[in-house]
Design an enzyme around this catalytic site. Sequence first.
Site, mmCIF file in Angstrom:
data_model
loop_
_atom_site.group_PDB
_atom_site.id
_atom_site.type_symbol
_atom_site.label_atom_id
_atom_site.label_comp_id
_atom_site.label_asym_id
_atom_site.label_seq_id
_atom_site.Cartn_x
_atom_site.Cartn_y
_atom_site.Cartn_z
ATOM 1 N N HIS A 109 31.075 33.373 42.113
ATOM 2 C CA HIS A 109 31.727 32.955 40.681
ATOM 3 C C HIS A 109 31.502 31.638 40.456
ATOM 4 O O HIS A 109 31.166 30.870 39.366
ATOM 5 C CB HIS A 109 33.099 33.308 40.908
ATOM 6 C CG HIS A 109 34.149 33.188 39.658
ATOM 7 N ND1 HIS A 109 34.294 33.860 38.701
ATOM 8 C CD2 HIS A 109 34.670 31.972 39.383
ATOM 9 C CE1 HIS A 109 35.186 33.382 37.732
ATOM 10 N NE2 HIS A 109 35.058 32.020 38.211
ATOM 11 N N GLU A 110 31.909 30.703 41.335
ATOM 12 C CA GLU A 110 31.978 29.166 41.435
ATOM 13 C C GLU A 110 30.509 28.809 41.104
ATOM 14 O O GLU A 110 30.326 27.671 40.381
ATOM 15 C CB GLU A 110 32.824 28.433 42.496
ATOM 16 C CG GLU A 110 34.169 28.941 42.652
ATOM 17 C CD GLU A 110 35.068 28.770 41.285
ATOM 18 O OE1 GLU A 110 34.561 27.676 40.616
ATOM 19 O OE2 GLU A 110 35.600 29.568 41.214
#
Length: 444
Positions: free
Chosen positions: A21-22
């Site tokens: 996600h990051e």
Amino acid sequence: MLYVLGVLLAFIGIALSIALHEVGHLVPAKKFGVRVPQYMVGFGPTMWSRQRGETEYGIKAVPLGGYIRMIGMFPPAKGQDPMKTRASSTGRFGQLIDEARQQSLEEVRPGDEGRMFYQLPVWKRVIVMLGGPMMNLLIALAIFTGIFTLHGVAVTTPQVSSVSECVDISRSGQQAKDECTSDMPVAPANEAGLKPGDTITAINGTDVETWDDVRTGIRENLDQPLALTVDRDGASRQLEADPIVMDMPKYDEDGGIVRDAKGEIVTERAGFLGATGTSEMEKQPVTAVPGLFGDMVADTYQLLVRIPQKLVGVAEAAFGSAERDPEGPMSVVGVGRVAGEVASSDAFGDAKDKGILLLSLLGSLNLVLFAFNTIPLLPLDGGHIAGALWEGVKKSWARVRGLPDPGPVDVAKALPLAYGVALAFIAMTLLLVYADFVKPIRLT
């Protein structure tokens, strides 16, 4: 040992989902020239980190999220020099906003002009903030595409797998029983002569293709005579049954059992026959994936809408005698416990079946992360996306009217609301963690 393995696999899956996600934020941010001082998985004390170029990559102690820190997330106040931002407000909320501006710009150094997040064009900011949720969506899509096409989707066919001898009508929603007593009526399917292996092809002259069609026809028929057309050994037969009207579990449009906020099954008066369809896995073509996956995304958003109601049931289960809703929300602790239960119990089939269930759990988790992070509220990604889109609307309107550029939208002004949202999320997390310890969801 298998239980621990399941928990470990769940932990690794969650950590990878957060990390990717990051990455979804990091890659476009760097591509667009924003300086990113930190990329971190987790919160709290740093357990490990390495400096690579201008970015510190690391892992923190509490694996409940992650972040990348970009310089200039919030614009300076109107008329202030972004290189010399200082507090100027005396009110409590004003001071909070000024402190957030300072923190956002405190790492700005000479040469960073034009490299701050708020200075990006609107479309680039949207891509950066949407990159994280989209990564979770792609993970879920990859997982479920594999499951749909290589393993299949569970379907129940109109071929009868079993016929009950009698019906226990003493309890609301009670299904047919095999151990009969003198006060239990003969099951209508049994009395009508329906046999395992029969395939129901029509009800009251209307063709049926799925077991859902059969179930709907029986339930809606109530206590009226029911004409069944069945295929037995290649020959068509006509049977007549008299369904029993009793309290039965209510089903939603997708065939799932409806439960109230306490997790208890909702019932309704419906016709009951006493026959069961045949469950089998049916591999799906790739062309069916968009529809199936789209339904899952829609169901996930519907779940988010119902979370406040679901949390009431969680609280009543955690602090009272109510049972947990197996389809309700749970924390990462609950996910780990479910994964351990799947891995260690023979009730979930062989190793292949367990692997599919664990992958499905990970895919569902990523769908929740996608939907949750697109909620248009700070401090979520959706809040920054909403701010950028609102800025685009204001600038477009100003251009159309021939007005000066209104400048960046000051999303920092929404921080008091963001703190309230964050506190609500923390309270929800604590409730779910507590409930997952004292009254966990159990699948067996």
